[in-house]
Write a protein that holds these residues in place. Structure first.
Motif: not given
Length: 826
Positions: A614-617, A620-626, A651-653, A657-663
């Motif tokens: 789901a991180m690659n859903d 984008y909101q589901l990527r963030i949720k995952a 690299t996420d568009e 999502v990029r911010a959530a991954a960094i967090t």
């Protein structure tokens, strides 16, 4: 109207902007709840309202002259009652052949009773002249959860004494506050044409309903602008705005579309509002009724008392919709755009056809709420629309008191109470269900019939039902009785059993809510051997068992296959079934539910597969949720997720999502990620920069402090928030002035997430004056949002400060904390 509310959740203050309405639990013994709130009887009808106004900035007065034309509605009458709140009424006269004949009147500061010069029949028009002064700042009125003030006319920084704040005047009419700045019959079931002549300092621009008919430059440094609204609308939709605004002119089918912004934001007018003509075209085609007004303008003002307001042809927005291009790039749909489309849809549902009474507010606000989903589907795809309407349901279900309230209700303590999660979010979700039940073509045909039948008049839920029945040929009494004239929602438990001998799949449905069963038409999808078979069924009782033939045990039984029901659901799917659902069922909520099902079971490989996938859903909101669901303390999850998160961060568009991954990576506090964070802090996205700043702060606070000083002068949005957080956590008295001034001048959405860190900072600074200024500000926030339950949290923060300052020997700050706590306890 789109509203902004503050919510207190789980003991910490957070803000749910544009969505969460605080539904205060009604007191069962409140006698006002037993009063039947009838639709206001029509004795006289407004026909035309002409105003000539000028403003006294020093006194905060408006000097007005009014010519209001009326006629008896049906029965003959020799009297007229107008709403006129807190005014000085100097002259009231009837106009006859150009002459003004004084009339007797009595005034109680809220309404004026006028004795007419004769008995008028309903074939007679008559014009009343009123010379008056509006004194809004001296008016004692009560606001509401939706609209935190109700004085109608607002002078913003009229003396120019507040640094960096423009001087403005604007009005806010809903619900019945227009009568604070002009006498009228201030009820939604009245309609009138309008003419307003505004005399203002020549350096300012004006905006009102309708068209700018003329401009006259006067010899005293003023200018008189005359606006004419030549199609009838309700008094609460009258508006004026005056100030230093730059106007960007756009167009739709030859009609003027304009955007009024402060000079700072004028270069970004197209970025903020530029999609408006596209929305006008989409709504016009969808509804089969072209945008009905002369023009469409949008204006952003300071210190607005709610979210936004759909004044006819001239919507007024709070400052949160504006931003620079970089800020807007981080906001996506729910960062202001949903409000813009919400208010635009009101030009049909609310302005063109207006709720007959506040009891029927659903025909205004539920439709505007639903329109947000409608546009999201069209512009951003079905996942976006489904996510938006799902948020509506969650917000409604989060308010326990809401389940006691009918959507259409004729018993309420105050008309302002109608602006709640029932009218907005529940009502929007109900329309979503109704569209699914009828089908798009019949649903929109019904809306077309409703609009055309009631054009420039008033409507209520029963007229909506009749229009939808005419279009579809289906009886909808059961639906309206259940969802419009009843309260609550089904609480649905779902269990399953497959009988291999009988090759039958059983589905057990149980509604556990108090009261009667809800009638629920629904789709049940059975997945067997890679194929899906849909069964359309009805649940009519509180318990029901459904049987479906199945040659082998289904991979998945998906109840409510369209994911439209308004229900609190407990579904007993297995983890394997949720995995199948994630990878095979098509909808946003299918995948959302699967992620939820896996969230608490991440020691299981199947759950890990769902979360990591789901991180690659695609949405984008589901990527963030995952990302937010991943249990990074689990070695297997962390080892699988880290490379995915690193790639997403780089690299996420989607910036969020990029911010959530960094967090998520920042929470690992791994020094090996520092270079990634340092690279991210150079991003053009404030959200990415802010997440990177926080992540660096978690790994190396001193580096974060140094970077904060580098970026603070050009920071906005999430980056500014992160810098303030870094300073609040690690700074000294040297950083206090920057942090405190930014905090004090921020809106509530920025203040609440930081208030705990600010309290800790205030508790440890050396200068008592710094501590005391925060105590004053925090106390004021607590008082302002006391009705939302903010007081206990603010009291605790102030108590912590008091204890810390007492240990430091700072009795003055401790005393200040005590004084600030006192009004919060009352």
């Amino acid at each position: 109207m789109k509203t902004i509310y503050a919510a207190v959740l789980a003991g910490s203050i957070s803000v749910c902007a544009l969505s969460t309405v605080i539904a205060q639990a009604p007191k069962a013994d409140n006698p006002e709840l037993k009063i039947y709130r009838e639709t206001t009887p029509k004795i006289n009808d407004l026909i035309h309202t002409k105003l000539d106004v000028r403003f006294d900035y020093k006194k905060r007065y408006m000097y007005g002259k009014e010519w209001v034309t009326l006629k008896p509605h049906f029965y003959p009458t020799d009297s007229l009652r107008l709403d006129a709140k807190g005014m000085d009424l100097k002259t009231i006269a009837v106009v006859k052949a150009g002459k003004y004949i004084p009339l007797k009147f009595t005034y109680d500061s809220l309404t004026v009773a006028i004795k007419l010069d004769k008995v008028y029949q309903n074939t007679d028009n008559y014009t009343i002249y009123i010379d008056y002064t509006s004194k809004p700042n001296e008016l004692k009125v009560k606001g509401s959860a939706a609209i935190n003030d109700a004085k109608g006319l607002y002078f913003i920084n009229p003396d120019g004494t507040e640094k960096d704040k423009p001087t403005q005047i604007w009005t806010q009419g809903e619900t019945e506050a227009s009568s604070a700045w002009f006498p009228t019959i201030d009820k939604p079931n009245q309609k009138t044409t309008e003419e307003i002549a505004m005399t203002v300092p020549a350096k300012y621009v004006t905006l009102s309903n309708g068209r700018l008919a003329s401009q006259k430059v006067n010899g005293d440094g003023t200018r008189t602008d005359t606006w004419k609204q030549e199609l009838p609308h309700s008094p609460y939709l009258f508006m004026m705005a005056v100030g230093d605004f730059k106007i960007y002119k756009d167009t739709w089918r030859g009609k003027e579309v304009s955007y009024y912004l402060e000079p700072k934001y004028a270069p970004y007018a197209k970025d903020i509002f530029g999609f408006t003509p596209e929305v006008m075209e989409f709504y016009s085609k969808t509804l089969g009724v072209d945008y009905p007004w002369y023009k469409y303008s949008q204006i952003v003002v300071r210190d607005y008392v709610s979210g936004a307001m759909e004044n006819t042809s001239a919507t007024l927005h709070g400052v949160y919709v504006q931003g620079t291009k970089r800020e807007l790039d981080d906001r996506y749909y729910d960062g202001g755009r949903s409000t813009i489309v919400h208010e635009l849809f009101h030009q049909w549902f609310g302005d063109y056809v207006t709720a007959e009474s506040w009891s029927n507010l659903t025909v205004n606000e539920s439709f505007a709420d639903f329109s947000e989903t409608l546009w999201a589907e069209y512009k951003y795809g079905k996942d976006a629309g489904d996510a938006h309407i799902y948020d509506d349901m969650v917000n409604y279900l989060s308010q326990p008191a809401a389940k006691t309230k009918n959507l259409v209700r004729f018993n309420y303590a105050d008309k302002e109470d109608m602006f709640d999660v029932v009218t907005y979010q529940k009502g929007g979700r109900i329309l979503y269900m109704l569209r699914n039940y009828l089908g798009n073509a019949a649903f929109y045909k019904g809306l077309n019939i409703y609009l055309k039948t009631n054009a420039f008049k008033n409507g209520e839920a029963q007229q909506l039902r009749l229009a939808l029945e005419e279009a579809s040929g289906k009886d909808l009494n059961w639906f309206f009785n259940q969802w419009y004239y009843g309260a609550g929602h089904p609480v649905l438990n779902i269990t399953y059993n497959y009988d291999a001998a009988k090759k039958t799949q059983a589905v057990y449905l149980q509604q556990t809510q108090d009261g009667n069963a809800f009638i629920l038409p629904m789709a049940v999808d059975i997945y067997v051997g890679g194929k899906k078979v849909r069964h359309n069924v009805w649940m009519r009782d509180k318990t029901d068992t459904l049987y479906f033939p199945a040659a082998t045990k289904p991979d998945l039984v998906n109840v409510d296959g369209d994911k439209v029901l308004l229900t609190k659901k407990t579904d007993t799917k297995t983890l394997d079934e949720y995995a199948f659902q994630y990878f095979n069922a098509p909808l946003f909520l299918d995948r959302f539910e699967a992620i939820d099902g896996a969230k608490s079971k991440q020691t299981d490989k199947t759950a890990q597969k769902i979360i990591i996938s789901a991180m690659n859903d695609t949405f984008y909101q589901l990527r963030i949720k995952a990302i937010n669901s991943a249990t990074m303390t689990n070695d297997d999850v962390r080892n699988s997720a880290t490379p995915v998160l690193v790639k997403l961060a780089q690299t996420d568009e989607n910036n969020l999502v990029r911010a959530a991954a960094i967090t998520a990576l920042g929470k690992l506090k791994a020094a090996g990620n520092l270079n990634l964070f340092k690279q991210a802090v150079t991003s053009q996205s404030y959200a990415v920069q802010g997440a990177a700043m926080n992540a660096i702060g978690a790994v190396d606070p001193q580096q974060a402090m140094a970077l904060a000083k580098t970026y603070q002068n050009n920071a906005e949005g999430s980056l500014k928030q992160a810098i303030m957080g870094v300073y609040a956590a690690n700074g000294t008295d040297a950083e206090w002035p920057y942090v405190y001034n930014e905090f004090k001048n921020s809106d509530v959405n920025a203040q609440f997430p930081l208030i705990r860190k600010m309290a800790e900072f205030a508790a440890r600074v050396k200068n008592p004056a710094y501590t005391q200024e925060f105590i004053t500000t925090a106390g004021a926030i607590g008082v302002k949002y006391k009705q939302f339950g903010a007081a206990p949290t603010i009291i605790q923060l102030l108590t912590n400060i008091k204890e810390a300052r007492t240990k430091m020997g700072d009795t003055a700050s401790a005393d200040a904390a005590d004084k600030a706590i006192t009004p919060l306890k009352d």
